[in-house]
Design a protein around this motif. Structure first.
Motif: not given
Length: 154
Positions: A87-96, A101-103, A107-117, A127-132
């Motif tokens: 939680v403490e590192a998250y703001p900087e981690l998110q920028k990195r 993705a930008d620089t 391509e970031f691809l996230m598994c939809k099957a375990s998202m509910p879990k 927003k830059f993560v594609k759900i597969i």
């Protein structure tokens, strides 16, 4: 004449293909240090290496297992909010991560099957993560496209 143009175009594509390396990271780690070393720092170093050798490096990351925690929009509203170090590192981690993705065109691809879990819906993911459909499909597809496989596990 059309056949010659087509042949030259195909040769150009093949040559361009030889100048592009491809890697897919199978990202399941929940360990922030390992994530930083292998993904945030590792990809940048590897991209620089290939660019220094006049080649491209195409990178995909398949997200599942413990790695969901690095790609939520709001860590405070997620099930991962009990990890105070994260939680403490998250703001900087998110920028990195967004910079990857930008620089670096990762391509970031996230598994939809375990998202509910993990109590996640698509609206909870950056927003830059594609759900597969699932991680296996993502890994199969990328490896069939010629991507080298690199696991990043706990």
């Amino acid at each position: 004449m059309k056949k010659i143009v087509l042949l030259l175009a195909l040769l150009g594509l093949l040559q361009a293909d030889e100048e592009t390396a491809r890697v897919v990271y199978d990202l399941t780690t929940s360990n922030m240090a390992k994530f930083e070393k292998n993904i945030l720092k590792g990809i940048a170093v590897n991209k620089a290496h290939y660019e220094g050798n006049l080649k491209e490096l195409e990178v995909a990351v398949v997200i599942h297992g413990g790695a969901y925690r690095f790609f939520v929009k709001d860590i405070q509203k997620s099930m991962f909010n009990t990890n105070l170090k994260l939680v403490e590192a998250y703001p900087e981690l998110q920028k990195r991560i967004a910079s990857m993705a930008d620089t670096y065109d990762v391509e970031f691809l996230m598994c939809k099957a375990s998202m509910p879990k993990n109590h996640l819906e698509a609206k909870d993911v950056v927003k830059f993560v594609k759900i597969i459909p699932n991680s296996t499909i993502g890994l199969i597809d990328k490896q069939n496209e010629g991507f080298a496989y690199i696991p990043v596990k706990d």
